[in-house]
Design an enzyme around this catalytic site. Structure first.
Site, PDB file in Angstrom:
ATOM      1  N   ASP A   9      31.445  35.034  59.587  1.00  0.00           N
ATOM      2  CA  ASP A   9      31.978  34.817  58.246  1.00  0.00           C
ATOM      3  C   ASP A   9      31.846  36.143  57.494  1.00  0.00           C
ATOM      4  O   ASP A   9      30.736  36.610  57.220  1.00  0.00           O
ATOM      5  CB  ASP A   9      31.181  33.709  57.545  1.00  0.00           C
ATOM      6  CG  ASP A   9      31.705  33.380  56.155  1.00  0.00           C
ATOM      7  OD1 ASP A   9      32.281  34.278  55.506  1.00  0.00           O
ATOM      8  OD2 ASP A   9      31.514  32.240  55.690  1.00  0.00           O
ATOM      9  N   ARG A  40      22.883  35.874  40.065  1.00  0.00           N
ATOM     10  CA  ARG A  40      23.499  36.712  41.086  1.00  0.00           C
ATOM     11  C   ARG A  40      24.457  37.705  40.437  1.00  0.00           C
ATOM     12  O   ARG A  40      25.348  37.315  39.680  1.00  0.00           O
ATOM     13  CB  ARG A  40      24.233  35.842  42.108  1.00  0.00           C
ATOM     14  CG  ARG A  40      24.582  36.561  43.396  1.00  0.00           C
ATOM     15  CD  ARG A  40      25.194  35.616  44.407  1.00  0.00           C
ATOM     16  NE  ARG A  40      26.483  35.097  43.954  1.00  0.00           N
ATOM     17  CZ  ARG A  40      27.371  34.516  44.752  1.00  0.00           C
ATOM     18  NH1 ARG A  40      27.102  34.358  46.032  1.00  0.00           N
ATOM     19  NH2 ARG A  40      28.518  34.062  44.281  1.00  0.00           N
ATOM     20  N   TYR A  63      39.810  36.797  47.996  1.00  0.00           N
ATOM     21  CA  TYR A  63      39.775  36.763  46.528  1.00  0.00           C
ATOM     22  C   TYR A  63      38.520  37.395  45.943  1.00  0.00           C
ATOM     23  O   TYR A  63      38.354  37.444  44.729  1.00  0.00           O
ATOM     24  CB  TYR A  63      39.931  35.335  45.997  1.00  0.00           C
ATOM     25  CG  TYR A  63      39.070  34.286  46.664  1.00  0.00           C
ATOM     26  CD1 TYR A  63      37.733  34.144  46.350  1.00  0.00           C
ATOM     27  CD2 TYR A  63      39.621  33.423  47.599  1.00  0.00           C
ATOM     28  CE1 TYR A  63      36.953  33.184  46.952  1.00  0.00           C
ATOM     29  CE2 TYR A  63      38.858  32.454  48.223  1.00  0.00           C
ATOM     30  CZ  TYR A  63      37.517  32.333  47.885  1.00  0.00           C
ATOM     31  OH  TYR A  63      36.743  31.376  48.501  1.00  0.00           O
ATOM     32  N   LYS A  64      37.631  37.895  46.797  1.00  0.00           N
ATOM     33  CA  LYS A  64      36.436  38.573  46.296  1.00  0.00           C
ATOM     34  C   LYS A  64      36.731  40.067  46.181  1.00  0.00           C
ATOM     35  O   LYS A  64      37.385  40.514  45.233  1.00  0.00           O
ATOM     36  CB  LYS A  64      35.250  38.294  47.210  1.00  0.00           C
ATOM     37  CG  LYS A  64      34.895  36.818  47.353  1.00  0.00           C
ATOM     38  CD  LYS A  64      33.697  36.621  48.248  1.00  0.00           C
ATOM     39  CE  LYS A  64      33.466  35.164  48.612  1.00  0.00           C
ATOM     40  NZ  LYS A  64      33.167  34.309  47.458  1.00  0.00           N
ATOM     41  N   PHE A  86      26.649  29.554  54.098  1.00  0.00           N
ATOM     42  CA  PHE A  86      27.428  29.005  52.989  1.00  0.00           C
ATOM     43  C   PHE A  86      27.759  27.534  53.249  1.00  0.00           C
ATOM     44  O   PHE A  86      28.012  27.151  54.401  1.00  0.00           O
ATOM     45  CB  PHE A  86      28.711  29.816  52.795  1.00  0.00           C
ATOM     46  CG  PHE A  86      29.427  29.498  51.519  1.00  0.00           C
ATOM     47  CD1 PHE A  86      28.912  29.923  50.308  1.00  0.00           C
ATOM     48  CD2 PHE A  86      30.592  28.757  51.527  1.00  0.00           C
ATOM     49  CE1 PHE A  86      29.562  29.621  49.123  1.00  0.00           C
ATOM     50  CE2 PHE A  86      31.250  28.445  50.345  1.00  0.00           C
ATOM     51  CZ  PHE A  86      30.728  28.876  49.137  1.00  0.00           C
TER      52      PHE A  86
END
Length: 407
Positions: free
Chosen positions: A198, A372, A223-224, A121
């Site tokens: 991660d 996605r 927050y996912k 990322f």
């Protein structure tokens, strides 16, 4: 499939899940639980409004550690005292990576390389580039296929006597490739390196066994799949026997041994608290507690089974409806190597994504040409997947006809 789904009843606990919107972006920002709204409102009115500054004398100071331990217990299978809620993912990543590099350099100045892959990322790559420049170390890149991720063979070829730190994503943000975390951790350790994981795209959707797999360090956002809300604070994991051996670089008052001594010099607190810097973001960590309760109730094994079923269903439907239009799968076909999202690739997907948003079908887009689809096991239904892929098929057909001058 929805009738046979043992987790289907959780869907009604989320705001808007019963509406017409198809939400394919739970791996970027999860839906809010209904109870989370009530919890935050109650806190604002009764705790903050009623207790004011006195709230710090009660539960607020301990909340980052209590919720951290809850994440450790329910989400990443880590014993207490190793996980804490703190800053953003970026800041926590910097703290832990910088601390690990400094500790390795102090032990052996020849350990002057950080290993990271080219498709990690952007935050991870940018932070590590900054640390490399600050500390005079080198980045050693593993070149990976954007539809895959780092394999054990690739890591074994990249690490050696010069490796200080390895930084990898458990689930690749673009392809959803699920890394063999246990084996990759072993390879890093055999080379004398520390490893930082991660967990942003796996926490809450893929089982993690931080202690059993021998993790040194890890960060993850909330927050996912933990549905903490926009910008909710991240969590950090530091293995207990490593906590006193590394020194985090952002020395703030909340990480001091005596927070209210206000002394002239900084002395780090014992344990995981030494990795905290500033005032904990209390309001920002409340919403995730509702999802943590659901995870504790359902169990990560059942959540993972639902995730595999959803992504496998999406791939099967895409193969039937979208492959004839030139769409290819840019995620692993094997569910054992796939997280909870699926990337479908076609040169027209940027435009398709924009048009889908106008139709209340919400995926996201990642270059090159990747639509996605993030499927959150607790809030996504099979019917929703079916309806969203039907809209994707119809929209792609329209775009292709227009480009051919036939519409």
């Amino acid at each position: 499939m929805d009738r046979a789904d043992g987790l289907a009843h959780y869907r009604k606990r989320f705001v808007g899940a019963a509406g017409d919107v198809v939400y394919f972006d739970g791996n970027s920002l999860g839906r809010p639980p209904l109870a989370a709204i009530e919890r935050v409102e109650r806190f604002l009115r009764d705790d903050w409004g009623g207790r004011l500054i006195r709230g710090w004398d009660e539960a607020w100071m301990q909340l980052p550690y209590e919720i951290g331990d809850r994440i450790g217990r329910a989400v990443i299978d880590a014993k207490a005292g190793q996980t804490v809620i703190g800053d953003s993912t970026t800041v926590l990543l910097y703290k832990l990576a910088r601390a690990a590099v400094d500790a390795q350099l102090a032990r052996d100045p020849g350990r002057n390389e950080i290993v990271v892959d080219t498709d990690n990322f952007p935050t991870d790559r940018y932070v590590l580039d900054g640390i490399a420049k600050e500390r005079g170390v080198r980045l050693r890149w593993i070149d990976v296929d954007t539809s895959g991720g780092v394999t054990p063979e690739q890591l074994a070829n990249a690490v050696g006597p010069a490796t200080a730190l390895v930084v990898l994503s458990h689930v690749a943000y673009r392809s959803a490739y699920l890394a063999d975390a246990r084996e990759l951790t072993r390879i890093a350790h055999d080379a004398g390196a520390l490893i930082l994981w991660d967990l942003c795209h796996s926490a809450g959707s893929v089982p993690v066994q931080a202690d059993l797999w021998g993790f040194d360090l890890a960060v993850g956002c909330t927050y996912k799949y933990l549905n903490g809300g926009p910008g909710s604070p991240a969590f950090a994991y530091v293995r207990d026997d490593l906590q006193a051996a590394i020194r985090q670089p952002i020395q703030g008052w909340m990480g001091a041994a005596d927070v209210f001594a206000m002394g002239p010099e900084y002395a780090p607190a014992p344990g995981i608290r030494r990795f905290v810097s500033g005032t904990p973001p209390i309001v920002g960590m409340l919403a995730m507690e509702e999802t943590l309760a659901m995870i504790e109730e359902a169990g990560m094994r059942a959540i993972r089974a639902k995730s595999v079923a959803l992504t496998s269903f999406a791939i099967a439907v895409a193969d039937e409806w979208l492959a004839p239009l030139g769409v290819t799968l840019a995620s692993p076909l094997d569910p054992e190597q796939r997280g909870s999202h699926v990337t479908l690739q076609h040169p027209a997907m940027r435009e398709v994504t924009a048009r889908l948003w106008q139709r209340d079908v919400i995926p996201d887009y990642r270059d090159p040409g990747g639509l996605r689809i993030g499927l959150s096991p607790l809030s996504t239904s099979f019917e929703e997947v079916h309806r969203g892929l039907a809209a994707t098929r119809d929209t792609l057909k329209t775009v292709l006809l227009e480009r051919a001058g036939l519409a």
